[in-house]
Design a protein around this motif. Structure first.
Motif, mmCIF file in Angstrom:
data_model
loop_
_atom_site.group_PDB
_atom_site.id
_atom_site.type_symbol
_atom_site.label_atom_id
_atom_site.label_comp_id
_atom_site.label_asym_id
_atom_site.label_seq_id
_atom_site.Cartn_x
_atom_site.Cartn_y
_atom_site.Cartn_z
ATOM 1 N N GLN A 1 0.817 -1.209 0.000
ATOM 2 C CA GLN A 1 0.000 0.000 0.000
ATOM 3 C C GLN A 1 0.855 1.266 0.000
ATOM 4 O O GLN A 1 0.409 2.325 -0.437
ATOM 5 N N LEU A 2 2.077 1.154 0.457
ATOM 6 C CA LEU A 2 2.975 2.303 0.468
ATOM 7 C C LEU A 2 3.700 2.483 -0.859
ATOM 8 O O LEU A 2 3.816 3.610 -1.362
ATOM 9 N N LEU A 3 4.171 1.392 -1.455
ATOM 10 C CA LEU A 3 5.119 1.486 -2.559
ATOM 11 C C LEU A 3 4.598 1.020 -3.915
ATOM 12 O O LEU A 3 5.209 1.336 -4.941
ATOM 13 N N VAL A 4 3.507 0.275 -3.949
ATOM 14 C CA VAL A 4 3.043 -0.288 -5.213
ATOM 15 C C VAL A 4 1.681 0.271 -5.619
ATOM 16 O O VAL A 4 1.542 0.932 -6.655
ATOM 17 N N THR A 5 0.688 0.029 -4.811
ATOM 18 C CA THR A 5 -0.698 0.313 -5.184
ATOM 19 C C THR A 5 -0.963 1.777 -5.518
ATOM 20 O O THR A 5 -1.725 2.059 -6.452
ATOM 21 N N PRO A 6 -0.379 2.772 -4.822
ATOM 22 C CA PRO A 6 -0.714 4.166 -5.142
ATOM 23 C C PRO A 6 0.159 4.816 -6.210
ATOM 24 O O PRO A 6 -0.082 5.966 -6.566
ATOM 25 N N ASP A 7 1.160 4.100 -6.722
ATOM 26 C CA ASP A 7 2.173 4.738 -7.567
ATOM 27 C C ASP A 7 1.956 4.375 -9.035
ATOM 28 O O ASP A 7 2.299 3.284 -9.483
ATOM 29 N N HIS A 8 1.410 5.318 -9.810
ATOM 30 C CA HIS A 8 1.106 5.002 -11.206
ATOM 31 C C HIS A 8 2.361 4.785 -12.033
ATOM 32 O O HIS A 8 2.307 4.115 -13.070
ATOM 33 N N TYR A 9 3.523 5.297 -11.617
ATOM 34 C CA TYR A 9 4.771 4.981 -12.310
ATOM 35 C C TYR A 9 5.057 3.480 -12.215
ATOM 36 O O TYR A 9 5.611 2.884 -13.136
ATOM 37 N N VAL A 10 4.711 2.902 -11.073
ATOM 38 C CA VAL A 10 4.964 1.476 -10.850
ATOM 39 C C VAL A 10 3.933 0.624 -11.565
ATOM 40 O O VAL A 10 4.263 -0.255 -12.363
ATOM 41 N N PHE A 11 2.662 0.878 -11.311
ATOM 42 C CA PHE A 11 1.694 -0.076 -11.829
ATOM 43 C C PHE A 11 1.446 0.054 -13.333
ATOM 44 O O PHE A 11 1.010 -0.889 -13.971
ATOM 45 N N ASP B 1 -6.636 8.948 -13.358
ATOM 46 C CA ASP B 1 -5.278 8.928 -12.801
ATOM 47 C C ASP B 1 -4.777 7.513 -12.524
ATOM 48 O O ASP B 1 -4.255 7.221 -11.455
ATOM 49 N N LYS B 2 -4.914 6.655 -13.508
ATOM 50 C CA LYS B 2 -4.478 5.279 -13.346
ATOM 51 C C LYS B 2 -3.443 4.874 -14.381
ATOM 52 O O LYS B 2 -3.398 3.742 -14.839
ATOM 53 N N GLY B 3 -2.608 5.835 -14.775
ATOM 54 C CA GLY B 3 -1.482 5.518 -15.643
ATOM 55 C C GLY B 3 -1.758 5.619 -17.119
ATOM 56 O O GLY B 3 -0.867 5.333 -17.928
ATOM 57 N N PHE B 4 -2.959 6.035 -17.499
ATOM 58 C CA PHE B 4 -3.305 6.105 -18.920
ATOM 59 C C PHE B 4 -3.390 7.549 -19.414
ATOM 60 O O PHE B 4 -4.144 7.858 -20.326
ATOM 61 N N ASP B 5 -2.603 8.436 -18.817
ATOM 62 C CA ASP B 5 -2.456 9.798 -19.305
ATOM 63 C C ASP B 5 -1.225 9.829 -20.213
ATOM 64 O O ASP B 5 -0.130 9.449 -19.788
ATOM 65 N N ILE B 6 -1.394 10.291 -21.449
ATOM 66 C CA ILE B 6 -0.354 10.190 -22.469
ATOM 67 C C ILE B 6 -0.005 11.589 -22.985
ATOM 68 O O ILE B 6 -0.896 12.394 -23.256
ATOM 69 N N PRO B 7 1.298 11.916 -23.122
ATOM 70 C CA PRO B 7 1.672 13.242 -23.629
ATOM 71 C C PRO B 7 1.215 13.462 -25.065
ATOM 72 O O PRO B 7 1.116 12.524 -25.862
ATOM 73 N N GLY B 8 0.951 14.729 -25.379
ATOM 74 C CA GLY B 8 0.598 15.109 -26.741
ATOM 75 C C GLY B 8 1.329 16.362 -27.169
ATOM 76 O O GLY B 8 1.881 17.099 -26.339
ATOM 77 N N ARG B 9 1.367 16.638 -28.450
ATOM 78 C CA ARG B 9 1.991 17.858 -28.962
ATOM 79 C C ARG B 9 1.265 19.081 -28.404
ATOM 80 O O ARG B 9 0.043 19.105 -28.315
ATOM 81 N N THR B 10 2.032 20.107 -28.072
ATOM 82 C CA THR B 10 1.452 21.285 -27.421
ATOM 83 C C THR B 10 2.059 22.551 -27.989
ATOM 84 O O THR B 10 3.275 22.668 -28.115
ATOM 85 N N ASP B 11 1.193 23.513 -28.331
ATOM 86 C CA ASP B 11 1.618 24.833 -28.797
ATOM 87 C C ASP B 11 1.644 25.793 -27.616
ATOM 88 O O ASP B 11 0.766 25.758 -26.749
#
Length: 468
Positions: free
Chosen positions: A55-65, A323-333
């Motif tokens: 609960q500290l290191l895995v479940t809340p960290d979208h970089y990890v999961f 906020d579950k890891g499926f936010d993807i960068p896009g081109r930005t002006d």
């Protein structure tokens, strides 16, 4: 056997490496200024023990999961709560074992460096995490978390955090912040004003959220004037709890400066749910300029971090929520997008607008030239997907020639993962010292100046930019 190389991230050349090490030695123990993050204020308010290692290191960290998800591991098997009410794993040891079995997936990533930093410096491990060491890791971390030295407030002190900002919705009553204040604890945990739910017509329940904003403030948010007054009232309320910044996570960097009667008509369409996608983006852009004007009145720093195409997977959004890891960068002006705001208020040095990007192609072409001339504009550090050694290096290389160091704001860790905070700041300090050493060794910076800049990047610029 140490998990971390003592000279990690320093230059290969021995002369530059020695100077980078010397620079780093002067900043490595400076206090941490964390002005933009997503840790839970409840942790500091209640000071309860963290429940278990998973609960500290895995479940809340979208970089990890998200990395594990990319290899076909279900988020529910990692204990990530489901928005649709479906079953999810609750046994921390099983989650941890699955994580440990797949720890090799993080080789060469920033997450691996952050995690190893926590394992070695916080918990004292000197053997790598793997399937064979998983139970030992779990037992030792679990036992440590049960002790007072590993409670949130004790770790705050251990990490030498001077101030940390959480990110709080405009409708939040800041109850946890009130509890922190009333407890008498001396740690400085402050909110940031995040109004996305009440400025984005495409946000779920926008009209209902705006009505609630009116109920909270006593303003008539069915009118444009009342709506703006409600924002002013909420910003003042946040300031009463130490808030120094607002935070805006829009899909684009678009700003607008419409005549007030046109803005009012657009607001009415938004409340009725009649906005097209173009109009919704225009309204968000109008609100950035309105917030900038409010910042001139109340002093809050305006943070704009556009470019994330959020919740890219519809099925995952339905199953697990935002906020579950499926936010993807896009081109930005930025050049055209920021012009209305900058035309309105960009020459006022009393205003502080901090812009982030997920589009590295904009660094040298757009962002550095803009920040290099407008007094109100500063550049946030390499962010999110670029919060990495190579991303930080690219940021300095492409920004510094045009914007210099003093149109940037140091470093912020932007994390939900509490134990990664000192690791992330350590990486940033090492990368910056390596960059400065290279400038000195190639005759572009005096050695004495490098020591001063190293301190500024590690500590002073963030404190100054965020008015802390």
């Amino acid at each position: 056997m140490a998990l971390l190389d003592k000279d990690r991230l320093f230059p290969i050349d021995s002369g530059a490496r020695g100077l980078a090490r010397a620079l780093y030695d002067t900043v490595c123990d400076l206090p941490i200024i964390s002005p933009h993050g997503h840790t839970d204020p409840r942790w500091y308010a209640t000071d309860d023990a963290f429940p278990d290692p998973a609960q500290l290191l895995v479940t809340p960290d979208h970089y990890v999961f998200r990395m594990l998800c990319s290899q076909g591991i279900a988020l529910s098997d990692l204990g990530v709560p489901r928005a649709d009410g479906g079953p999810t794993q609750t046994d921390g040891r099983k989650i941890w074992q699955l994580f440990a079995q797949n720890y090799h997936l993080f080789r060469g990533t920033p997450s691996r460096m952050w995690l190893d930093h926590a394992f070695e410096t916080v918990f004292g491990f000197d053997t790598p995490l793997s399937a064979s060491t998983a139970d030992d890791y779990y037992d030792r971390i679990d036992a440590a978390l049960a002790t007072p030295d590993f409670r949130p407030r004790a770790l705050y002190d251990r990490f030498k955090i001077e101030v940390i900002s959480t990110t709080d919705g405009a409708l939040d009553d800041l109850g946890w912040h009130r509890q922190i204040r009333d407890s008498g604890w001396q740690g400085r945990v402050i909110p940031a004003y995040r109004p996305d739910a009440v400025v984005d017509p495409e946000f779920d329940g926008f009209a209902k959220n705006v009505a609630q904003l009116g109920e909270i403030t006593g303003e008539n948010t069915a009118t444009w004037a009342g709506y703006l007054a409600a924002h002013r009232a909420r910003r003042a309320y946040f300031k009463s709890y130490g808030c120094t910044s607002s935070d805006h996570g829009h899909a684009t960097a678009r700003t607008m400066d419409l005549p007030q009667d046109q803005a009012a008509l657009l607001f009415e369409r938004a409340l009725r749910g009649e906005c097209t996608a173009e109009e919704a983006d225009a309204f968000r852009g109008q609100m950035l300029t309105e917030m900038a004007r409010m910042s001139l009145d109340d002093g809050l720093v305006l943070q704009i971090h556009p470019g994330s195409r959020r919740n890219h997977s519809d099925p995952m959004l339905a199953m697990f929520g935002r906020d579950k890891g499926f936010d993807i960068p896009g081109r930005t002006d930025y050049v055209a997008a920021l012009r209305p705001l900058l035309n309105a208020v960009g020459m006022d040095p009393a205003l502080s607008v901090i812009v982030f990007t997920l589009d590295e192609t904009a660094y040298a072409r757009e962002l550095a030239p803009l920040a290099g001339v407008y007094p109100a504009l500063k550049l946030g550090p390499a962010w999110w997907f670029h919060d990495s050694p190579e991303g930080m290096r690219r940021f300095r290389e492409m920004i510094t020639e045009t914007a210099g160091f003093y149109n940037t704001v140091g470093f912020n860790d932007d994390t939900r993962a509490y134990l990664s905070i000192p690791a992330r700041h350590d990486v940033a300090r090492r990368v910056d010292c390596a960059f400065l050493a290279t400038l000195v060794c190639t005759g572009r910076l005096a050695e004495g100046d490098a020591y001063e800049v190293a301190h500024d990047l590690a500590y002073r610029l963030a404190k100054q930019a965020y008015r802390l």
